[in-house]
Write a protein that holds these residues in place. Structure first.
Motif, PDB file in Angstrom:
ATOM      1  N   LEU A  16     -22.082  -0.181   2.651  1.00  0.00           N
ATOM      2  CA  LEU A  16     -22.973   0.717   3.390  1.00  0.00           C
ATOM      3  C   LEU A  16     -24.311   0.840   2.677  1.00  0.00           C
ATOM      4  CD1 LEU A  16     -23.313   2.539   5.842  1.00  0.00           C
ATOM      5  CD2 LEU A  16     -22.334   4.407   4.510  1.00  0.00           C
ATOM      6  N   LEU A  17     -24.283   0.944   1.354  1.00  0.00           N
ATOM      7  CA  LEU A  17     -25.535   1.027   0.598  1.00  0.00           C
ATOM      8  C   LEU A  17     -26.346  -0.255   0.737  1.00  0.00           C
ATOM      9  CD1 LEU A  17     -24.270   2.879  -2.592  1.00  0.00           C
ATOM     10  CD2 LEU A  17     -25.745   3.799  -0.792  1.00  0.00           C
ATOM     11  N   ALA A  18     -25.669  -1.390   0.837  1.00  0.00           N
ATOM     12  CA  ALA A  18     -26.364  -2.666   1.059  1.00  0.00           C
ATOM     13  C   ALA A  18     -27.038  -2.660   2.431  1.00  0.00           C
ATOM     14  CB  ALA A  18     -25.391  -3.835   0.937  1.00  0.00           C
ATOM     15  N   LYS A  19     -26.370  -2.080   3.429  1.00  0.00           N
ATOM     16  CA  LYS A  19     -26.987  -1.955   4.754  1.00  0.00           C
ATOM     17  C   LYS A  19     -28.213  -1.055   4.689  1.00  0.00           C
ATOM     18  CE  LYS A  19     -22.889  -2.659   7.629  1.00  0.00           C
ATOM     19  NZ  LYS A  19     -21.972  -2.020   8.592  1.00  0.00           N
ATOM     20  N   PHE A  20     -28.112   0.031   3.919  1.00  0.00           N
ATOM     21  CA  PHE A  20     -29.261   0.923   3.740  1.00  0.00           C
ATOM     22  C   PHE A  20     -30.453   0.137   3.195  1.00  0.00           C
ATOM     23  CE2 PHE A  20     -26.858   5.200   2.864  1.00  0.00           C
ATOM     24  CZ  PHE A  20     -26.262   5.125   4.106  1.00  0.00           C
ATOM     25  N   GLN A  32     -40.225   4.779   3.900  1.00  0.00           N
ATOM     26  CA  GLN A  32     -38.771   4.691   3.968  1.00  0.00           C
ATOM     27  C   GLN A  32     -38.156   5.728   4.901  1.00  0.00           C
ATOM     28  OE1 GLN A  32     -40.429   5.731   1.269  1.00  0.00           O
ATOM     29  NE2 GLN A  32     -39.505   7.670   0.648  1.00  0.00           N
ATOM     30  N   LYS A  33     -38.870   6.811   5.176  1.00  0.00           N
ATOM     31  CA  LYS A  33     -38.344   7.824   6.093  1.00  0.00           C
ATOM     32  C   LYS A  33     -38.133   7.242   7.492  1.00  0.00           C
ATOM     33  CE  LYS A  33     -39.144  12.421   7.926  1.00  0.00           C
ATOM     34  NZ  LYS A  33     -40.039  13.566   7.991  1.00  0.00           N
ATOM     35  N   SER A  34     -38.862   6.190   7.819  1.00  0.00           N
ATOM     36  CA  SER A  34     -38.712   5.537   9.118  1.00  0.00           C
ATOM     37  C   SER A  34     -37.310   4.965   9.308  1.00  0.00           C
ATOM     38  CB  SER A  34     -39.738   4.412   9.265  1.00  0.00           C
ATOM     39  OG  SER A  34     -41.040   4.920   9.169  1.00  0.00           O
ATOM     40  N   ALA A  35     -36.599   4.756   8.226  1.00  0.00           N
ATOM     41  CA  ALA A  35     -35.246   4.195   8.276  1.00  0.00           C
ATOM     42  C   ALA A  35     -34.183   5.261   8.540  1.00  0.00           C
ATOM     43  CB  ALA A  35     -34.937   3.474   6.962  1.00  0.00           C
ATOM     44  N   LEU A  36     -34.579   6.505   8.669  1.00  0.00           N
ATOM     45  CA  LEU A  36     -33.614   7.598   8.790  1.00  0.00           C
ATOM     46  C   LEU A  36     -32.660   7.444   9.968  1.00  0.00           C
ATOM     47  CD1 LEU A  36     -32.460  10.260   7.822  1.00  0.00           C
ATOM     48  CD2 LEU A  36     -34.308  11.439   9.018  1.00  0.00           C
ATOM     49  N   LEU A  37     -33.172   7.195  11.171  1.00  0.00           N
ATOM     50  CA  LEU A  37     -32.294   7.094  12.348  1.00  0.00           C
ATOM     51  C   LEU A  37     -31.263   5.980  12.211  1.00  0.00           C
ATOM     52  CD1 LEU A  37     -34.826   7.781  15.243  1.00  0.00           C
ATOM     53  CD2 LEU A  37     -33.085   9.316  14.370  1.00  0.00           C
ATOM     54  N   PRO A  38     -31.671   4.747  11.884  1.00  0.00           N
ATOM     55  CA  PRO A  38     -30.646   3.708  11.762  1.00  0.00           C
ATOM     56  C   PRO A  38     -29.663   3.964  10.617  1.00  0.00           C
ATOM     57  CG  PRO A  38     -32.831   2.803  11.290  1.00  0.00           C
ATOM     58  CD  PRO A  38     -33.013   4.202  11.782  1.00  0.00           C
ATOM     59  N   ILE A  39     -30.114   4.589   9.553  1.00  0.00           N
ATOM     60  CA  ILE A  39     -29.198   4.902   8.452  1.00  0.00           C
ATOM     61  C   ILE A  39     -28.187   5.951   8.889  1.00  0.00           C
ATOM     62  CG2 ILE A  39     -29.079   6.070   6.201  1.00  0.00           C
ATOM     63  CD1 ILE A  39     -31.464   4.380   5.332  1.00  0.00           C
ATOM     64  N   ALA A  59     -30.614  11.916   2.262  1.00  0.00           N
ATOM     65  CA  ALA A  59     -31.907  12.468   1.830  1.00  0.00           C
ATOM     66  C   ALA A  59     -32.244  11.997   0.418  1.00  0.00           C
ATOM     67  CB  ALA A  59     -31.882  13.990   1.894  1.00  0.00           C
ATOM     68  N   ASP A  60     -31.265  12.032  -0.468  1.00  0.00           N
ATOM     69  CA  ASP A  60     -31.485  11.554  -1.837  1.00  0.00           C
ATOM     70  C   ASP A  60     -31.848  10.077  -1.840  1.00  0.00           C
ATOM     71  OD1 ASP A  60     -30.884  14.067  -2.825  1.00  0.00           O
ATOM     72  OD2 ASP A  60     -28.822  13.556  -3.365  1.00  0.00           O
ATOM     73  N   TYR A  61     -31.128   9.294  -1.056  1.00  0.00           N
ATOM     74  CA  TYR A  61     -31.375   7.852  -0.993  1.00  0.00           C
ATOM     75  C   TYR A  61     -32.797   7.561  -0.506  1.00  0.00           C
ATOM     76  CZ  TYR A  61     -31.157   2.970   0.295  1.00  0.00           C
ATOM     77  OH  TYR A  61     -31.435   1.629   0.405  1.00  0.00           O
ATOM     78  N   LEU A  62     -33.238   8.273   0.522  1.00  0.00           N
ATOM     79  CA  LEU A  62     -34.566   8.038   1.091  1.00  0.00           C
ATOM     80  C   LEU A  62     -35.669   8.799   0.370  1.00  0.00           C
ATOM     81  CD1 LEU A  62     -33.721   8.073   4.910  1.00  0.00           C
ATOM     82  CD2 LEU A  62     -34.227   6.084   3.467  1.00  0.00           C
ATOM     83  N   ASP A  63     -35.300   9.624  -0.605  1.00  0.00           N
ATOM     84  CA  ASP A  63     -36.247  10.433  -1.360  1.00  0.00           C
ATOM     85  C   ASP A  63     -37.053  11.341  -0.436  1.00  0.00           C
ATOM     86  OD1 ASP A  63     -37.394  11.389  -3.709  1.00  0.00           O
ATOM     87  OD2 ASP A  63     -39.048   9.946  -3.620  1.00  0.00           O
ATOM     88  N   GLU A  68     -35.242  17.625   6.225  1.00  0.00           N
ATOM     89  CA  GLU A  68     -35.766  16.589   7.116  1.00  0.00           C
ATOM     90  C   GLU A  68     -34.635  15.822   7.785  1.00  0.00           C
ATOM     91  OE1 GLU A  68     -39.615  14.644   5.633  1.00  0.00           O
ATOM     92  OE2 GLU A  68     -38.602  15.293   3.785  1.00  0.00           O
ATOM     93  N   VAL A  69     -33.565  15.601   7.042  1.00  0.00           N
ATOM     94  CA  VAL A  69     -32.405  14.913   7.607  1.00  0.00           C
ATOM     95  C   VAL A  69     -31.677  15.838   8.574  1.00  0.00           C
ATOM     96  CG1 VAL A  69     -30.236  13.726   7.100  1.00  0.00           C
ATOM     97  CG2 VAL A  69     -32.174  13.497   5.536  1.00  0.00           C
ATOM     98  N   TYR A  70     -31.502  17.108   8.208  1.00  0.00           N
ATOM     99  CA  TYR A  70     -30.814  18.068   9.081  1.00  0.00           C
ATOM    100  C   TYR A  70     -31.548  18.222  10.406  1.00  0.00           C
ATOM    101  CZ  TYR A  70     -28.928  19.647   4.533  1.00  0.00           C
ATOM    102  OH  TYR A  70     -28.366  19.718   3.302  1.00  0.00           O
TER     103      TYR A  70
END
Length: 105
Positions: A16-20, A32-39, A59-63, A68-70
């Protein structure tokens, strides 16, 4: 309403982290926040729903901030904020669907 309470920590699989990583590479550096929906889709596909702990880890992964995630997860109906049953049924309620009998379901 999403209740933000701490749950048991979530560990994402290495796959899963590799997919991220692959998803984040699709976007310009610093965006990187643009990746939120697919992640979030990937997390939900693996775990069945989005727990608070999982959203915190994203949230930690995307910094980005947890809130913002909630906000995103609670805005879209495609994300489940609590465990779901084995089968999920969704009935279209648009005009065309009602014309062909969706309301009878």
């Amino acid at each position: 309403m999403l209740r933000v309470e701490e749950q048991q920590p979530v560990d994402f699989s290495s796959a899963l982290l590799a997919k991220f990583d692959e998803i984040v590479k699709r976007y310009p550096e610093g965006k990187q926040k643009s990746a939120l929906l697919p992640i979030l889709h990937e997390v939900q596909a693996e775990q069945g729903w989005l727990s608070t702990s999982a959203m915190n880890r994203v949230a930690d992964y995307l910094d980005i901030q947890d809130i913002e995630v909630y906000e995103v997860a609670s805005f879209y109906t495609m994300y489940f904020l609590k465990p779901q049953g084995k089968y999920m049924l969704e009935v279209c309620r648009t005009g065309p669907c009602c014309l062909v009998g969706a309301e009878k379901l």
